[in-house]
Motif scaffolding. Structure first.
Motif, PDB file in Angstrom:
ATOM      1  N   ALA A 216       0.698  -1.161   0.085  1.00 48.03           N
ATOM      2  CA  ALA A 216      -0.096   0.098   0.081  1.00 48.03           C
ATOM      3  C   ALA A 216       0.768   1.189   0.021  1.00 48.03           C
ATOM      4  O   ALA A 216       0.793   2.121  -0.726  1.00 48.03           O
ATOM      5  CB  ALA A 216      -1.037  -0.041   1.348  1.00 48.03           C
ATOM      6  N   ALA A 217       2.014   1.445   0.926  1.00 48.28           N
ATOM      7  CA  ALA A 217       2.629   2.210   0.665  1.00 48.28           C
ATOM      8  C   ALA A 217       3.610   2.779  -0.354  1.00 48.28           C
ATOM      9  O   ALA A 217       3.804   3.919  -0.549  1.00 48.28           O
ATOM     10  CB  ALA A 217       4.067   2.285   1.837  1.00 48.28           C
ATOM     11  N   GLU A 218       3.811   1.621  -1.481  1.00 39.79           N
ATOM     12  CA  GLU A 218       4.343   1.659  -2.568  1.00 39.79           C
ATOM     13  C   GLU A 218       3.419   2.191  -3.761  1.00 39.79           C
ATOM     14  O   GLU A 218       3.656   2.260  -4.862  1.00 39.79           O
ATOM     15  CB  GLU A 218       4.935   0.664  -2.885  1.00 39.79           C
ATOM     16  CG  GLU A 218       6.324   0.323  -1.976  1.00 39.79           C
ATOM     17  CD  GLU A 218       7.421   1.219  -2.354  1.00 39.79           C
ATOM     18  OE1 GLU A 218       7.455   2.010  -3.585  1.00 39.79           O
ATOM     19  OE2 GLU A 218       8.228   1.429  -1.388  1.00 39.79           O
ATOM     20  N   GLY A 219       2.118   2.163  -3.339  1.00 39.86           N
ATOM     21  CA  GLY A 219       1.125   2.599  -4.217  1.00 39.86           C
ATOM     22  C   GLY A 219      -0.042   1.600  -4.682  1.00 39.86           C
ATOM     23  O   GLY A 219      -0.807   1.907  -5.654  1.00 39.86           O
ATOM     24  N   GLY A 220       0.273   0.317  -4.091  1.00 35.55           N
ATOM     25  CA  GLY A 220      -0.517  -0.642  -4.542  1.00 35.55           C
ATOM     26  C   GLY A 220      -1.921  -0.610  -3.745  1.00 35.55           C
ATOM     27  O   GLY A 220      -2.025  -0.221  -2.716  1.00 35.55           O
TER      28      GLY A 220
END
Length: 279
Positions: A216-220
């Motif tokens: 989630a932190a990487e944009g997923g």
């Protein structure tokens, strides 16, 4: 055993080893003829990459003498099994004949969060569910899967020493089909086979929270990881359906698909498995 309790005969009992959350004893499941799978002889698990030193001693105390590694060569190289005294390790690459199967590439999802945006785009719209469902069908049809599961059954029927454990990367897909076929041969009901299979969602998925958070932190979108890192009933049902479609029955798959002589309802290998692992 040393510091461990006696084998737990409760079906699907939680792992006794914290750093192997998806480890479970296949003992305790009842069969249709009133018998029960013996505890302390058959274990399914994920790979050992998270195994801590104290827990390695606990695993050794289970008495496992044979480990069947269902992963690819690249997976084994990236996270080799530990060398344990007196334990034979057999590599059985189930998906060797498939270059695109998601289960053989799970390390990309576990170890490379920088690819989250690309994965997010590629796996949207239900495509990941379709891809994994197709992989389950391929585990019934691929020659490499036939060879791997044939050797597993032969080993459990006496070529190798029990107690035994088998695993892939997360212990749910290649391992899930191995457990499902074995429990079915032993006479465990389809309902209980599915129950054992779906326990991964209770045991493994919560332990992978850091993976979801990093994704989630990487944009997923973390929801996209659920069908990849968890299991769905439709995956296993698709494999059993493929068995029926191609071989007409489960016994047909065992004999004509896996090609193990005598591995039918009255076959020598099946009889040996039942006499060894049932009580």
């Amino acid at each position: 055993m040393t510091d461990m309790q006696a084998p737990n005969a409760e079906p699907g009992a939680p792992s006794p080893i914290a750093s192997l959350p998806n480890l479970r004893d296949l003992g305790g499941w009842p069969t249709g003829d009133g018998q029960r799978v013996k505890a302390g002889l058959l274990y399914r698990t994920a790979d050992f990459s998270g195994l801590t030193d104290p827990d390695a001693q606990r695993f050794e105390s289970l008495g496992v003498r044979t480990v069947y590694d269902l992963r690819s060569a690249s997976e084994r190289a990236a996270a080799p099994d530990p060398e344990l005294d007196g334990v034979a390790n057999l590599p059985l690459d189930v998906l060797a004949d498939s270059s695109t199967a998601i289960p053989a590439n799970l390390r990309h999802f576990l170890d490379d969060p920088a690819t989250a945006a690309r994965i997010n785009a590629e796996l949207s719209g239900g495509r990941v569910i379709e891809a994994i469902t197709a992989t389950y069908r391929s585990m019934v049809t691929l020659p490499s899967a036939h060879a791997a599961y044939r050797r597993l059954f032969q080993g459990l029927a006496g070529e190798d020493t029990a107690p035994a454990a088998f695993h892939c990367t997360t212990g749910k897909d290649r391992t899930g089909w191995a457990a499902a076929t074995l429990l079915t041969v032993l006479g465990v009901s389809r309902e209980d086979v599915l129950t054992d299979y779906l326990l991964t969602n209770e045991r493994l998925v919560p332990a992978l929270k850091p993976v979801f958070d990093t994704f989630a932190a990487e944009g997923g979108d973390p929801d996209l990881l659920l069908p990849i890192l968890g299991v769905r009933e439709e995956y296993l049902v698709a494999a059993f359906d493929e068995v029926d479609n191609l071989y007409g029955s489960f016994d047909g798959y065992l004999v004509d698909g896996l090609g193990v002589d005598g591995l039918g309802v009255d076959g020598a290998v099946a009889d040996t498995l039942r006499s060894t692992f049932l009580e």
